[in-house]
Write a protein that holds these residues in place. Structure first.
Motif, PDB file in Angstrom:
ATOM      1  N   GLY A  49      46.418  67.234  52.376  1.00 28.91           N
ATOM      2  CA  GLY A  49      45.300  66.437  52.892  1.00 28.91           C
ATOM      3  C   GLY A  49      45.832  65.090  53.343  1.00 28.91           C
ATOM      4  N   ASP A  50      45.261  64.022  52.825  1.00 25.82           N
ATOM      5  CA  ASP A  50      45.709  62.673  53.205  1.00 25.82           C
ATOM      6  C   ASP A  50      46.898  62.212  52.374  1.00 25.82           C
ATOM      7  N   PHE A  51      47.190  62.953  51.313  1.00 21.86           N
ATOM      8  CA  PHE A  51      48.243  62.505  50.391  1.00 21.86           C
ATOM      9  C   PHE A  51      49.616  62.902  50.915  1.00 21.86           C
ATOM     10  N   GLN A  52      50.484  61.903  51.093  1.00 25.48           N
ATOM     11  CA  GLN A  52      51.831  62.214  51.588  1.00 25.48           C
ATOM     12  C   GLN A  52      52.762  62.464  50.403  1.00 25.48           C
ATOM     13  N   ALA A  53      53.355  63.662  50.368  1.00 24.86           N
ATOM     14  CA  ALA A  53      54.221  64.038  49.239  1.00 24.86           C
ATOM     15  C   ALA A  53      55.699  63.913  49.570  1.00 24.86           C
ATOM     16  N   LEU A  54      56.083  64.017  50.853  1.00 25.09           N
ATOM     17  CA  LEU A  54      57.486  63.845  51.247  1.00 25.09           C
ATOM     18  C   LEU A  54      57.574  62.824  52.378  1.00 25.09           C
ATOM     19  N   PHE A  55      58.601  61.973  52.293  1.00 22.62           N
ATOM     20  CA  PHE A  55      58.780  60.888  53.271  1.00 22.62           C
ATOM     21  C   PHE A  55      60.183  60.967  53.882  1.00 22.62           C
ATOM     22  N   GLY A  56      60.347  61.734  54.936  1.00 22.24           N
ATOM     23  CA  GLY A  56      61.640  61.743  55.627  1.00 22.24           C
ATOM     24  C   GLY A  56      62.795  62.266  54.802  1.00 22.24           C
ATOM     25  N   VAL A  57      62.668  63.501  54.322  1.00 20.03           N
ATOM     26  CA  VAL A  57      63.702  64.079  53.455  1.00 20.03           C
ATOM     27  C   VAL A  57      64.763  64.799  54.302  1.00 20.03           C
ATOM     28  N   ASP A  58      66.031  64.410  54.105  1.00 19.15           N
ATOM     29  CA  ASP A  58      67.168  65.086  54.756  1.00 19.15           C
ATOM     30  C   ASP A  58      67.989  65.776  53.673  1.00 19.15           C
ATOM     31  N   VAL A  59      68.043  67.090  53.720  1.00 20.68           N
ATOM     32  CA  VAL A  59      68.942  67.818  52.817  1.00 20.68           C
ATOM     33  C   VAL A  59      69.640  68.899  53.633  1.00 20.68           C
ATOM     34  N   SER A  60      70.805  69.334  53.150  1.00 23.74           N
ATOM     35  CA  SER A  60      71.495  70.423  53.851  1.00 23.74           C
ATOM     36  C   SER A  60      72.182  71.329  52.845  1.00 23.74           C
ATOM     37  N   LEU A  61      72.404  72.545  53.291  1.00 22.76           N
ATOM     38  CA  LEU A  61      73.047  73.559  52.448  1.00 22.76           C
ATOM     39  C   LEU A  61      74.046  74.291  53.330  1.00 22.76           C
ATOM     40  N   SER A  62      75.300  74.359  52.881  1.00 25.29           N
ATOM     41  CA  SER A  62      76.322  75.073  53.653  1.00 25.29           C
ATOM     42  C   SER A  62      76.425  76.503  53.159  1.00 25.29           C
ATOM     43  N   GLU A  63      77.033  77.310  53.972  1.00 23.89           N
ATOM     44  CA  GLU A  63      77.304  78.706  53.625  1.00 23.89           C
ATOM     45  C   GLU A  63      78.055  78.777  52.283  1.00 23.89           C
ATOM     46  N   GLY A  64      77.544  79.550  51.352  1.00 22.41           N
ATOM     47  CA  GLY A  64      78.237  79.766  50.080  1.00 22.41           C
ATOM     48  C   GLY A  64      78.068  78.656  49.061  1.00 22.41           C
ATOM     49  N   GLU A  65      77.340  77.613  49.436  1.00 22.47           N
ATOM     50  CA  GLU A  65      77.211  76.451  48.549  1.00 22.47           C
ATOM     51  C   GLU A  65      76.040  76.628  47.575  1.00 22.47           C
ATOM     52  N   THR A  66      76.156  75.985  46.405  1.00 22.43           N
ATOM     53  CA  THR A  66      75.006  75.868  45.506  1.00 22.43           C
ATOM     54  C   THR A  66      74.649  74.393  45.391  1.00 22.43           C
ATOM     55  N   VAL A  67      73.395  74.096  45.701  1.00 20.45           N
ATOM     56  CA  VAL A  67      72.908  72.724  45.670  1.00 20.45           C
ATOM     57  C   VAL A  67      71.780  72.641  44.647  1.00 20.45           C
ATOM     58  N   ALA A  68      71.754  71.574  43.870  1.00 22.93           N
ATOM     59  CA  ALA A  68      70.646  71.367  42.931  1.00 22.93           C
ATOM     60  C   ALA A  68      69.788  70.206  43.412  1.00 22.93           C
TER      61      ALA A  68
END
Ligand code: ATP
Length: 234
Positions: A14-33
Motif C-alpha cells: 500500500g502506502d508503506f515503503q518496505a524497501l528503499f533502493g536495494v542492490d544485491v547480486s548473486l554469482s553462479e555457484g555462490e551462497t549469499v546470506a
C-alpha cells in the motif's frame, strides 16, 4: 555477469515503503546470506525476487533478463525456487506428494529427483506416505527444501529456515547445504541467526529498515561492523 541481481529495488505494501533502493547480486555457484532484525525487509526482498510482489521493470535481473514484472509461476519455471518462511506445506498432501508439487511447473533434468532428495534427507523416505504437516518442524522444513530442489533450480531462495527450530535440528538441516551447493545451485539464505549465516555464506548482506547497511565476505566483516549494521548505531 551476476546470475541474479537487484538494482535500486523498492517495494511497497500500500502506502508503506518496505524497501528503499536495494542492490544485491548473486554469482553462479555462490551462497549469499541476508541478515537483519525483524522487519528489516528480508522477506520482502525474497518475495520481490520470486515474483510474489510484482516489481517495476528494470529492478530484478536473472541470467541477464529482466524479471521484475514476471509472474511468480513463470519465475519458478525459469529456475528460481523459494523455500518460504513458515514452510507452507500442502496440508492435505503426503510428504511425497508435497515433494512432487515442486516439479509441477518446471520439468528439467537435473540432479534432484525423489530418490536424491530422499538420499539427502533419509527420514523423508521413511515418512513419505505421512501427511506433510504430521511431521516435526525440522522434518517439515526438509520437505519444504526438498520440494524446492525438485524443480532443479538454478537459484534456491531460503527464507528463515532456522526459525523456531532447535539448534541440533538447524545443524542437521544446514548439514545438507554442501551437497546442495555441490550440484551447482546458487543459494540465498535469509537468516536472523548471524553465526549460522557467517558459517554458510560466501558473502553476507545486512539489512536494516529496508536498506542494505553492510555487505562483504564473512572474514572481512568485524563483529562491531555487523552489530552496527544489524541494530543501528545508538
Ligand atoms: P521478519 O524476520 O519479521 O520476517 P523481515 O526482515 O523479513 O522480517 P519483512 O517481512 O520483509 O521483514 O517486512 C519489512 C517491513 O514491511 C516491516 O515493517 C513489515 O511490518 C512490513 N510488512 C511486511 N509484510 C507486510 C504486509 N503484507 N503488509 C504491510 N506491511 C508489511
Amino acid at each position: 555477469m551476476a546470475l541474479l541481481e537487484t538494482k535500486g529495488l523498492t517495494a511497497f505494501y500500500g502506502d508503506f515503503q518496505a524497501l528503499f533502493g536495494v542492490d544485491v547480486s548473486l554469482s553462479e555457484g555462490e551462497t549469499v546470506a541476508v541478515i537483519g532484525a525483524n522487519g528489516a525487509g528480508k522477506t520482502t526482498l525474497m518475495r520481490s525476487i520470486s515474483g510474489v510482489i510484482a516489481q517495476a521493470p528494470g529492478m530484478v535481473r536473472f541470467e541477464g533478463r529482466e524479471i521484475g514484472a514476471t509472474a511468480a509461476d513463470d519465475i519458478m519455471a525459469a529456475g528460481i525456487a523459494m523455500v518460504p518462511e513458515g514452510r507452507k506445506l500442502f496440508p492435505s498432501l503426503s510428504v511425497e506428494e508435497n515433494l512432487l508439487m515442486g516439479c509441477h511447473r518446471r520439468k528439467v533434468n537435473g540432479p534432484w529427483t525423489l530418490q536424491s532428495v530422499y538420499e539427502l534427507f533419509p527420514i523423508l523416505k521413511e515418512r513419505r506416505d505421512r501427511p506433510g504437516t504430521a511431521l516435526s518442524g525440522g522434518q517439515q522444513q526438509m520437505v519444504s527444501i526438498g520440494r524446492a530442489l525438485m524443480s532443479n533450480p538454478r537459484v534456491l531462495l531460503c527464507d528463515e529456515i532456522s526459525l523456531g527450530l532447535a539448534p541440533v535440528v538447524i545443524k542437521d538441516i544446514y548439514a545438507a547445504f554442501p551437497q546442495i551447493r555441490a550440484t551447482g545451485a546458487s543459494i540465498v539464505v535469509v537468516e536472523q541467526d548471524i553465526g549460522q549465516a557467517m558459517k554458510v555464506a560466501d558473502r553476507v548482506y545486512c539489512m536494516m529498515e529496508g536498506r542494505v547497511t553492510l555487505s562483504g565476505a564473512p572474514a572481512d566483516l568485524s563483529r562491531e561492523e555487523i552489530h552496527d549494521a544489524y541494530f543501528g548505531t545508538a
